[in-house]
Design a protein around this motif. Structure first.
Motif, PDB file in Angstrom:
ATOM      1  N   TRP A  37       6.535   2.157  17.854  1.00  6.70           N
ATOM      2  CA  TRP A  37       5.079   2.294  17.801  1.00  6.70           C
ATOM      3  C   TRP A  37       4.368   1.693  19.013  1.00  6.70           C
ATOM      4  O   TRP A  37       3.394   2.257  19.513  1.00  6.70           O
ATOM      5  CB  TRP A  37       4.496   1.734  16.494  1.00  6.70           C
TER       6      TRP A  37
ATOM      7  N   GLY B 223       4.626  11.947   6.638  1.00  6.82           N
ATOM      8  CA  GLY B 223       4.007  11.715   7.951  1.00  6.82           C
ATOM      9  C   GLY B 223       5.078  11.427   8.981  1.00  6.82           C
ATOM     10  O   GLY B 223       6.261  11.328   8.646  1.00  6.82           O
TER      11      GLY B 223
ATOM     12  N   ALA C 258      -3.583  14.718   6.064  1.00  7.52           N
ATOM     13  CA  ALA C 258      -2.907  14.425   4.798  1.00  7.52           C
ATOM     14  C   ALA C 258      -2.805  12.928   4.554  1.00  7.52           C
ATOM     15  O   ALA C 258      -2.424  12.503   3.476  1.00  7.52           O
ATOM     16  CB  ALA C 258      -1.498  15.038   4.820  1.00  7.52           C
ATOM     17  N   MET C 259      -3.160  12.114   5.552  1.00 10.20           N
ATOM     18  CA  MET C 259      -3.093  10.660   5.325  1.00 10.20           C
ATOM     19  C   MET C 259      -4.400  10.192   4.687  1.00 10.20           C
ATOM     20  O   MET C 259      -5.468  10.350   5.261  1.00 10.20           O
ATOM     21  CB  MET C 259      -2.836   9.909   6.628  1.00 10.20           C
ATOM     22  N   PRO C 260      -4.288   9.602   3.492  1.00  9.07           N
ATOM     23  CA  PRO C 260      -5.497   9.197   2.777  1.00  9.07           C
ATOM     24  C   PRO C 260      -6.038   7.846   3.237  1.00  9.07           C
ATOM     25  O   PRO C 260      -5.328   7.073   3.866  1.00  9.07           O
ATOM     26  CB  PRO C 260      -4.993   9.080   1.329  1.00  9.07           C
TER      27      PRO C 260
ATOM     28  N   MET D 194      -0.392   7.998  21.730  1.00 12.45           N
ATOM     29  CA  MET D 194      -1.475   8.575  20.937  1.00 12.45           C
ATOM     30  C   MET D 194      -1.312   8.230  19.456  1.00 12.45           C
ATOM     31  O   MET D 194      -0.210   8.014  18.973  1.00 12.45           O
ATOM     32  CB  MET D 194      -1.486  10.098  21.063  1.00 12.45           C
ATOM     33  N   ILE D 195      -2.425   8.227  18.750  1.00 12.90           N
ATOM     34  CA  ILE D 195      -2.410   8.066  17.293  1.00 12.90           C
ATOM     35  C   ILE D 195      -2.773   9.412  16.674  1.00 12.90           C
ATOM     36  O   ILE D 195      -3.877   9.927  16.917  1.00 12.90           O
ATOM     37  CB  ILE D 195      -3.431   7.008  16.840  1.00 12.90           C
TER      38      ILE D 195
ATOM     39  N   CYS E  14       5.282   7.755   2.655  1.00  8.20           N
ATOM     40  CA  CYS E  14       5.052   8.887   3.579  1.00  8.20           C
ATOM     41  C   CYS E  14       5.673   8.684   4.959  1.00  8.20           C
ATOM     42  O   CYS E  14       5.824   9.641   5.711  1.00  8.20           O
ATOM     43  CB  CYS E  14       3.556   9.106   3.760  1.00  8.20           C
ATOM     44  N   HIS E  15       5.956   7.430   5.312  1.00  7.03           N
ATOM     45  CA  HIS E  15       6.457   7.165   6.660  1.00  7.03           C
ATOM     46  C   HIS E  15       7.798   6.444   6.638  1.00  7.03           C
ATOM     47  O   HIS E  15       8.018   5.575   5.796  1.00  7.03           O
ATOM     48  CB  HIS E  15       5.497   6.239   7.428  1.00  7.03           C
TER      49      HIS E  15
ATOM     50  N   VAL F  83      -6.392   4.527   2.061  1.00  8.75           N
ATOM     51  CA  VAL F  83      -5.780   3.823   0.929  1.00  8.75           C
ATOM     52  C   VAL F  83      -6.548   2.570   0.548  1.00  8.75           C
ATOM     53  O   VAL F  83      -6.149   1.847  -0.356  1.00  8.75           O
ATOM     54  CB  VAL F  83      -4.283   3.493   1.171  1.00  8.75           C
TER      55      VAL F  83
ATOM     56  N   TYR G 106       0.807  -1.227   0.000  1.00  8.15           N
ATOM     57  CA  TYR G 106       0.000   0.000   0.000  1.00  8.15           C
ATOM     58  C   TYR G 106       0.840   1.277   0.000  1.00  8.15           C
ATOM     59  O   TYR G 106       0.290   2.378   0.029  1.00  8.15           O
ATOM     60  CB  TYR G 106      -0.969  -0.001   1.183  1.00  8.15           C
ATOM     61  N   GLY G 107       2.128   1.130   0.015  1.00  5.37           N
ATOM     62  CA  GLY G 107       2.983   2.302  -0.121  1.00  5.37           C
ATOM     63  C   GLY G 107       3.007   3.227   1.083  1.00  5.37           C
ATOM     64  O   GLY G 107       3.248   4.431   0.944  1.00  5.37           O
TER      65      GLY G 107
ATOM     66  N   ILE H 117      -1.575  -5.153   9.476  1.00  5.46           N
ATOM     67  CA  ILE H 117      -0.660  -3.998   9.495  1.00  5.46           C
ATOM     68  C   ILE H 117      -0.444  -3.539  10.940  1.00  5.46           C
ATOM     69  O   ILE H 117       0.682  -3.279  11.370  1.00  5.46           O
ATOM     70  CB  ILE H 117      -1.205  -2.849   8.628  1.00  5.46           C
TER      71      ILE H 117
ATOM     72  N   ARG I 155       4.044   4.156  21.855  1.00  2.00           N
ATOM     73  CA  ARG I 155       3.445   5.481  21.662  1.00  2.00           C
ATOM     74  C   ARG I 155       2.070   5.519  22.321  1.00  2.00           C
ATOM     75  O   ARG I 155       1.342   4.535  22.308  1.00  2.00           O
ATOM     76  CB  ARG I 155       3.337   5.764  20.180  1.00  2.00           C
TER      77      ARG I 155
ATOM     78  N   ILE J  49      -5.987   3.310  10.432  1.00  2.00           N
ATOM     79  CA  ILE J  49      -5.387   2.803   9.190  1.00  2.00           C
ATOM     80  C   ILE J  49      -6.460   2.669   8.110  1.00  2.00           C
ATOM     81  O   ILE J  49      -6.222   2.949   6.941  1.00  2.00           O
ATOM     82  CB  ILE J  49      -4.687   1.440   9.443  1.00  2.00           C
TER      83      ILE J  49
HETATM   84  C1  HEC Z   1       0.162  10.385   1.552  1.00  2.00           C
HETATM   85  C2  HEC Z   1       0.950  10.152   2.727  1.00  2.00           C
HETATM   86  C3  HEC Z   1       0.579   9.005   3.664  1.00  2.00           C
HETATM   87  C4  HEC Z   1       0.367   7.685   3.373  1.00  2.00           C
HETATM   88  C5  HEC Z   1       0.379   7.010   1.998  1.00  2.00           C
HETATM   89  C6  HEC Z   1       0.171   7.027   4.628  1.00  2.00           C
HETATM   90  N1  HEC Z   1       0.235   7.915   5.655  1.00  2.00           N
HETATM   91 FE1  HEC Z   1       0.092   7.488   7.615  1.00  2.00          FE
HETATM   92  N2  HEC Z   1       0.168   9.457   8.068  1.00  2.00           N
HETATM   93  C7  HEC Z   1       0.390  10.470   7.152  1.00  2.00           C
HETATM   94  C8  HEC Z   1       0.355  11.747   7.839  1.00  2.00           C
HETATM   95  C9  HEC Z   1       0.550  13.120   7.206  1.00  2.00           C
HETATM   96  C10 HEC Z   1       0.107  11.454   9.193  1.00  2.00           C
HETATM   97  C11 HEC Z   1      -0.060  12.457  10.339  1.00  2.00           C
HETATM   98  C12 HEC Z   1      -1.548  12.630  10.489  1.00  2.00           C
HETATM   99  C13 HEC Z   1      -1.977  13.639  11.471  1.00  2.00           C
HETATM  100  O1  HEC Z   1      -1.377  13.728  12.563  1.00  2.00           O
HETATM  101  O2  HEC Z   1      -2.939  14.301  11.153  1.00  2.00           O
HETATM  102  C14 HEC Z   1      -0.002  10.007   9.294  1.00  2.00           C
HETATM  103  C15 HEC Z   1      -0.198   9.340  10.484  1.00  2.00           C
HETATM  104  C16 HEC Z   1      -0.089   7.961  10.623  1.00  2.00           C
HETATM  105  C17 HEC Z   1      -0.061   7.263  11.870  1.00  2.00           C
HETATM  106  C18 HEC Z   1      -0.084   7.932  13.234  1.00  2.00           C
HETATM  107  C19 HEC Z   1       1.317   8.449  13.495  1.00  2.00           C
HETATM  108  C20 HEC Z   1       1.529   9.180  14.786  1.00  2.00           C
HETATM  109  O3  HEC Z   1       2.666   9.612  15.007  1.00  2.00           O
HETATM  110  O4  HEC Z   1       0.611   9.327  15.580  1.00  2.00           O
HETATM  111  C21 HEC Z   1       0.073   5.939  11.582  1.00  2.00           C
HETATM  112  C22 HEC Z   1       0.179   4.787  12.581  1.00  2.00           C
HETATM  113  C23 HEC Z   1       0.096   5.801  10.163  1.00  2.00           C
HETATM  114  N3  HEC Z   1       0.003   7.054   9.603  1.00  2.00           N
HETATM  115  C24 HEC Z   1       0.199   4.609   9.488  1.00  2.00           C
HETATM  116  C25 HEC Z   1       0.111   4.504   8.094  1.00  2.00           C
HETATM  117  C26 HEC Z   1      -0.003   3.245   7.394  1.00  2.00           C
HETATM  118  C27 HEC Z   1       0.018   1.878   8.052  1.00  2.00           C
HETATM  119  C28 HEC Z   1      -0.095   3.547   6.067  1.00  2.00           C
HETATM  120  C29 HEC Z   1      -0.311   2.613   4.911  1.00  2.00           C
HETATM  121  C30 HEC Z   1      -1.514   1.803   4.948  1.00  2.00           C
HETATM  122  C31 HEC Z   1      -0.022   4.990   5.951  1.00  2.00           C
HETATM  123  N4  HEC Z   1       0.102   5.536   7.203  1.00  2.00           N
HETATM  124  C32 HEC Z   1      -0.040   5.670   4.750  1.00  2.00           C
HETATM  125  C33 HEC Z   1       0.618  10.320   5.821  1.00  2.00           C
HETATM  126  C34 HEC Z   1       0.477   9.144   5.115  1.00  2.00           C
END
Ligand code: HEC
Length: 128
Positions: free
Chosen positions: A74, A68, A106-108, A79-80, A54-55, A110, A49-50, A120, A77, A95
């Motif tokens: 993890w 992100g 900004a996290m979509p 908080m989410i 972002c991470h 997916v 899922y790529g 996951i 931690r 997720i």
């Molecule tokens: C397009 C970029 C993008 C993608 C792709 C993405 N994320 Fe994220 N993710 C983010 C961003 C930006 C945040 C921070 C969100 C916020 O705090 O509002 C985030 C937050 C998170 C967090 C919480 C992190 C924290 O510090 O609290 C987790 C866990 C997470 N993502 C897991 C995933 C997983 C698993 C996937 C794949 C299924 C994924 N992300 C795909 C951008 C992305």
């Protein structure tokens, strides 16, 4: 010579501490046990899922994104996304559909299934 000995003793203590942490059954964050998922499958899905675009995710060489937050430690931690307490149910929810938790994030979404989100989450909770 003496300092070398002390270094050795320190290492032994560190290993002993790590071992007792594993066998004591008192881990403060037993989430990995709670989530009924398959961490190895979860690791594959993270690649599929790529998420790594972002991470930065430990244990996944290609996951080096900086959009992100990095997902180091993890399981420790609290908080989410600064929104939800870090529990398995909340992580699965996040997720599956981040905008439902935090509109405008900004996290979509997916498109992972519940089963996949559980796998996951199981992987993420292996990160200590
Ligand atoms: C397009 C970029 C993008 C993608 C792709 C993405 N994320 Fe994220 N993710 C983010 C961003 C930006 C945040 C921070 C969100 C916020 O705090 O509002 C985030 C937050 C998170 C967090 C919480 C992190 C924290 O510090 O609290 C987790 C866990 C997470 N993502 C897991 C995933 C997983 C698993 C996937 C794949 C299924 C994924 N992300 C795909 C951008 C992305």
């Amino acid at each position: 010579m003496k300092s070398l000995w002390m270094l050795g003793a320190g290492l032994v203590l560190m290993v002993a501490g790590a071992l007792s942490g594993c066998t004591g059954g008192q881990s403060p964050h037993p989430y990995g046990l709670v989530v009924d998922g398959n961490p190895l499958r979860g690791r594959e899905l993270i690649g599929h899922y790529g998420c790594g675009a972002c991470h930065t995710i430990p244990g996944i060489y290609t996951a080096r994104g900086r959009v992100g937050p990095p997902l180091y430690f993890w399981s420790r931690r609290t908080m989410i996304a600064g929104e939800l307490p870090n529990t398995p149910a909340n992580l699965i929810r996040w997720i599956r559909n981040p905008p439902s938790v935090e509109p405008g994030t900004a996290m979509p979404d997916v498109g992972v299934t519940r089963r996949q989100a559980r796998d996951i989450a199981a992987y993420l909770y292996t990160l200590q």
